[in-house]
Design a protein around this motif. Sequence first.
Motif, mmCIF file in Angstrom:
data_model
loop_
_atom_site.group_PDB
_atom_site.id
_atom_site.type_symbol
_atom_site.label_atom_id
_atom_site.label_comp_id
_atom_site.label_asym_id
_atom_site.label_seq_id
_atom_site.Cartn_x
_atom_site.Cartn_y
_atom_site.Cartn_z
ATOM 1 N N GLY A 19 24.063 -30.686 28.314
ATOM 2 C CA GLY A 19 23.591 -30.448 27.015
ATOM 3 C C GLY A 19 21.942 -30.372 27.149
ATOM 4 O O GLY A 19 21.340 -31.054 28.000
ATOM 5 N N PHE A 20 21.665 -29.721 26.359
ATOM 6 C CA PHE A 20 19.962 -29.564 26.219
ATOM 7 C C PHE A 20 19.243 -30.423 25.965
ATOM 8 O O PHE A 20 19.849 -31.597 25.298
ATOM 9 N N GLY A 105 18.598 -31.673 31.176
ATOM 10 C CA GLY A 105 18.822 -30.870 30.189
ATOM 11 C C GLY A 105 18.321 -29.177 30.485
ATOM 12 O O GLY A 105 18.861 -28.292 29.881
ATOM 13 N N LEU A 106 17.934 -29.006 31.692
ATOM 14 C CA LEU A 106 17.460 -28.013 32.322
ATOM 15 C C LEU A 106 18.545 -27.233 33.313
ATOM 16 O O LEU A 106 18.438 -26.237 33.886
ATOM 17 N N ALA A 107 19.601 -27.831 33.242
ATOM 18 C CA ALA A 107 20.513 -27.590 34.440
ATOM 19 C C ALA A 107 21.472 -26.360 34.098
ATOM 20 O O ALA A 107 21.681 -26.187 32.568
ATOM 21 N N GLU A 108 22.131 -25.715 34.921
ATOM 22 C CA GLU A 108 23.037 -24.748 34.749
ATOM 23 C C GLU A 108 24.407 -25.503 34.833
ATOM 24 O O GLU A 108 24.909 -25.496 36.160
ATOM 25 N N VAL A 132 27.226 -31.604 25.365
ATOM 26 C CA VAL A 132 26.926 -32.149 23.945
ATOM 27 C C VAL A 132 26.056 -31.406 23.376
ATOM 28 O O VAL A 132 24.967 -30.857 23.767
ATOM 29 N N VAL A 133 26.235 -30.944 21.950
ATOM 30 C CA VAL A 133 25.333 -30.106 21.074
ATOM 31 C C VAL A 133 24.752 -30.899 19.858
ATOM 32 O O VAL A 133 25.354 -31.876 19.321
ATOM 33 N N ASP A 134 23.486 -30.742 19.475
ATOM 34 C CA ASP A 134 22.847 -31.251 18.312
ATOM 35 C C ASP A 134 23.375 -30.437 17.169
ATOM 36 O O ASP A 134 22.958 -29.259 17.169
ATOM 37 N N ALA A 135 24.217 -30.894 16.301
ATOM 38 C CA ALA A 135 24.468 -30.352 15.032
ATOM 39 C C ALA A 135 23.230 -30.054 14.275
ATOM 40 O O ALA A 135 23.060 -28.916 13.812
#
Length: 377
Positions: A19-20, A105-108, A132-135
Amino acid sequence: MNPSSPPRKQQIPVIVLAGFLGSGKTTLLNHLLRNRAGNRIGVIVNDFGSIEIDAMTVSGQVGSTVSLGSGCLCCAVDVSELDTFLETLTRPAARLDVIVIEASGLAEPQELVRMLLASDNPHIVYGGLVEVVDAAEFDAGRERHPEIDRHLAVADLVVLNKTDRVGSEEQARIRDVIASAGAPAGDAAAGGSAAAVICATYGRIDPQLLFDPALRPDGEEKARQLTFEDLLLAERAEDEAGVGHGHHLHAAYESVSFTADVPMNPRRLMEFLDSRPQGLYRIKGFVDFGVGDRGNKYVLHAVGRFLRFAPQPWTRDEPRLTQLVLIGSGIDPEQLHKELADCRESATPTPEMTQDAAHERSMWGVLRYVQQPDDDA
């Protein structure tokens, strides 16, 4: 069972948590570590930069932690180096039930998945990619990081975090966007994410989505002293008395338990598995294919699109049953149960069922997903 051939050791699932920046990965990981229900978790923390803030955050909460500084894991190490870290966590003395790689957070994440699938470590099995995504910042995040659609397309489970900050209509819209992620522009039906999507606040998801406590050896930790974790869970249970069922973490997903006392038809079961619906995240259990394989049951492990069978001998006096548990979000439990029931062989043996050659041909689809026994050492 041949006494000279010990049972195959249970492989440890390795989960990629991605996730970012700011999506809530570390919050979710800490939640899992605090609510692990007796599971032993190994953690590889993949920090970007020289100060390992995330490693410091989780330190002291897990028995086996490997911290990787100096950059992105998928760029900093190759497969053999990742195996070195995994070897540390899969030593018998660690007695781990699951390993979590918290990706930078910068991984592929798809590169991490490829590395795990290419690993030579016989003690691990791919446990899925959790994105994981920030809604609350979903649109802004996609604008800053267009590659998020590619990440969602390969995810097995999407945790839509911080949903307390958006309304139900916005949650539904984001779900639609996730479902079409990775598809050609304007053509969601041509592809997209098949991941299960669950909503969360503060990274709180039900650990049962990721952990398999039933896989622990029989008798382990059955009689032990109460821990602070046990007391905390008991206190929560008392606090939740009288609270609506919808507040419970497990309300975010559905599960299906299936048992059959007649063998499963290999061809029909593979048709079911090859076409499993969007949102079906995990399948675990044992399959009895009968006839030519009466000496073996087949352990089934599926997460997202990943699928593997592992033959194991039936133990003495063990009933020949197929027992499966399916977990997902937005699935139809009754329909899934019916489709599995339709995969059973007829209770009355047919000539095809009694012909070893025909049975062997029908097993070809299953055997494609059996790992070759090159790891017996």
